[in-house]
Scaffold this active site. Structure first.
Site, short mmCIF file in Angstrom:
data_model
loop_
_atom_site.label_atom_id
_atom_site.label_comp_id
_atom_site.label_asym_id
_atom_site.label_seq_id
_atom_site.Cartn_x
_atom_site.Cartn_y
_atom_site.Cartn_z
N HIS A 72 0.85 -1.21 0.00
CA HIS A 72 0.00 0.00 0.00
C HIS A 72 0.87 1.24 0.00
CE1 HIS A 72 -4.28 -1.35 1.17
NE2 HIS A 72 -3.69 -2.31 0.50
N TYR A 201 -9.48 5.97 6.77
CA TYR A 201 -9.63 6.37 8.17
C TYR A 201 -10.64 7.52 8.19
CZ TYR A 201 -5.38 3.75 9.45
OH TYR A 201 -4.44 2.77 9.67
N PRO A 293 -4.86 1.16 18.37
CA PRO A 293 -4.55 0.61 17.05
C PRO A 293 -4.59 1.61 15.90
CG PRO A 293 -6.72 -0.12 17.78
CD PRO A 293 -6.10 0.60 18.93
N LYS A 297 0.47 0.36 14.86
CA LYS A 297 1.86 0.25 15.34
C LYS A 297 2.12 -0.93 16.28
CE LYS A 297 3.83 3.50 13.20
NZ LYS A 297 3.55 2.78 11.96
N TYR A 385 3.70 6.78 9.82
CA TYR A 385 2.83 5.65 9.47
C TYR A 385 3.66 4.52 8.83
CZ TYR A 385 -1.40 3.16 8.12
OH TYR A 385 -2.39 2.21 8.00
#
Ligand code: RFL
Ligand code: PHB
Length: 393
Positions: A72, A201, A293, A297, A385
């Protein structure tokens, strides 16, 4: 029984440590409270950093993750009804993450361990740790009605948040930092194609939602729920209705629903135990720290810890240099606290808090707008990220 490193817990951190040590010729035994099937039945994380992929490669267990994992290059932030893409690949000079389930990582590690004939004791009851403040630590457990003991040089406590390792440290020798959030995530796993090819998100007036996946035919979705919510109260239909209500019109139209394979609620918590070493006991993964979450991580931090720990043991056994073991805790905690900060920040940005107030709400909206329109802000999100680099000893 005698071994060099006794590993408590056969989650991803314990199993990965076992493979990394074995690859370096360091003998180890894994002791796990649950059965192998139980461990494999836990549905958890899904996003692997490159650092984690590299460690799987070092352990010789990356073949399936590389073949079947989904690379991704970006994520989407949904707020005020519109999606904004964060191009992680462009913003980080070519880094990306791999979507591959924790269950599959665990399965690959278990199979590799079995193929090498390495000892894993499953269904071990009443595991206890002894004398790790001296020269001759021991691990005791019960199985099939008998008590067994392992003599070892070191103990690796990889037994998660509720494990026995951290609990065995005298309270005066450990400092705990904790933040509990007033909500949890209701998660559903279903054999339906993902709503979008990248993770979404979503910050909405009804609360946070996350659209994730395990493959082209299996999706993982989450919605923010109050901390006291009970999973029994949620039919599949109620879950899909709530998720749909939190999506943008296009995603709403594309959402494919189906029967849930798994449905559960996970509370959100930030937690760090310091230090991560006590004499001959080393903590790693969830045994030492928990992140909410949102930043994906938890599993990656666990992998990074055992990456450091395996290096420290290699320096110790192969190069006869004990100083790396002395540096383990400090080196881990520097990176752990940065992941704690990022996970707390991303959680704060994306969720509805019961006591935010109008001012807090406006600040959250301004920050999301800033992220969507400032390359500097988006770069900071992307850099964290995809995962911060590991330092060397
Ligand atoms: P684990 O996976 O908890 O494994 C610890 C193992 O130790 C065993 N154990 C014992 N063994 C012997 N004696 C004892 N006394 C023992 N007590 C416990 C347990 O049975 C278990 O097999 O820790 P590890 O290896 O450090 O791995 C950490 C990751 O599992 C964790 O960070 C992530 O899964 C966190 N997490 C998530 N992370 C993400 O990045 N994305 C997610 O979506 C996500 N979802 C989750 C999660 C953690 C959850 N927990 C802890 C309940 C969802 C849930 C529900
Ligand atoms: C998941 O796929 O389970 C997942 C993905 C990203 C997160 C959390 C969970 O931030």
């Amino acid at each position: 029984m005698r071994t060099q490193v006794a590993i408590i817990g056969a989650g991803p951190s314990g199993l990965l440590l076992g493979q990394l040590l074995h690859a370096a010729g360091i003998d180890n035994i894994v002791v796990e409270r649950q059965s192998g099937d139980y461990v494999l039945g836990r549905i958890r994380a899904g996003v692997l950093e490159q650092v984690t992929m590299d460690l799987l490669a070092q352990a010789g267990v990356d073949a399936r993750a590389k073949a079947e994992g989904l690379p991704h290059d970006g994520i989407e932030l949904l707020f005020k009804g519109a999606r904004h893409r964060i191009d992680m690949h462009a913003l980080t000079g070519g880094k990306r993450v791999t979507v591959y389930g924790q269950t599959e990582v665990t399965r690959d590690l278990m199979e590799a361990r079995a193929a090498k004939g390495l000892t894993t004791v499953y269904s071990a009851a009443n595991v206890s740790l002894h004398d790790f403040d001296g020269q001759h630590p021991r691990v005791r457990y019960e199985k099939d009605g008998a008590t067994h003991e392992i003599e070892c040089d070191y103990i690796a406590g990889c037994d998660g948040y509720h494990g026995v390792s951290r609990a065995s440290v005298p309270p005066g020798a450990i400092r705990l930092y904790e933040k509990v959030y007033p909500f949890g995530w209701l998660g559903v796993l279903a054999d339906v194609p993902p709503v979008s090819h990248e993770l979404i998100y979503a910050n909405t007036s009804r609360g946070f939602a996350l659209c994730s996946m395990r493959s082209a035919t299996r999706s993982r979705y989450y919605v923010q729920v109050p901390v006291e919510e009970k999973v029994e109260r949620w039919s599949d239909e109620a879950f899909w209705d709530e998720l749909r209500a939190r999506l943008d019109p296009e995603a709403r139209e594309h959402l494919v629903t189906g029967p849930s394979l798994e449905k559960s609620i996970a509370p959100l918590r930030s937690f760090v135990a310091e230090p991560m070493r006590f004499g001959r006991l080393f903590l790693a993964g969830d045994a030492a720290h928990i992140v909410p979450p949102t930043g994906a991580k938890g599993l990656n931090l666990a992998a990074a810890d055992v990456g450091y720990l395996s290096q420290a043991f290699i320096h110790h056994y192969r190069d006869h240099s004990p100083s790396a073991l002395d540096r383990y805790s400090d080196l881990c905690l520097r990176r752990v606290w940065k992941a704690e900060r990022f996970s707390w920040w991303f959680t704060s940005l994306m969720h509805r808090f019961p006591d935010t107030g109008e001012f807090g709400q406006k600040i959250q909206e301004a920050e999301l707008d800033y992220l969507a329109h400032s390359q500097a802000a988006a770069t900071s999100l992307a850099e964290n990220y995809v995962g911060l680099p590991l330092e060397s000893f």
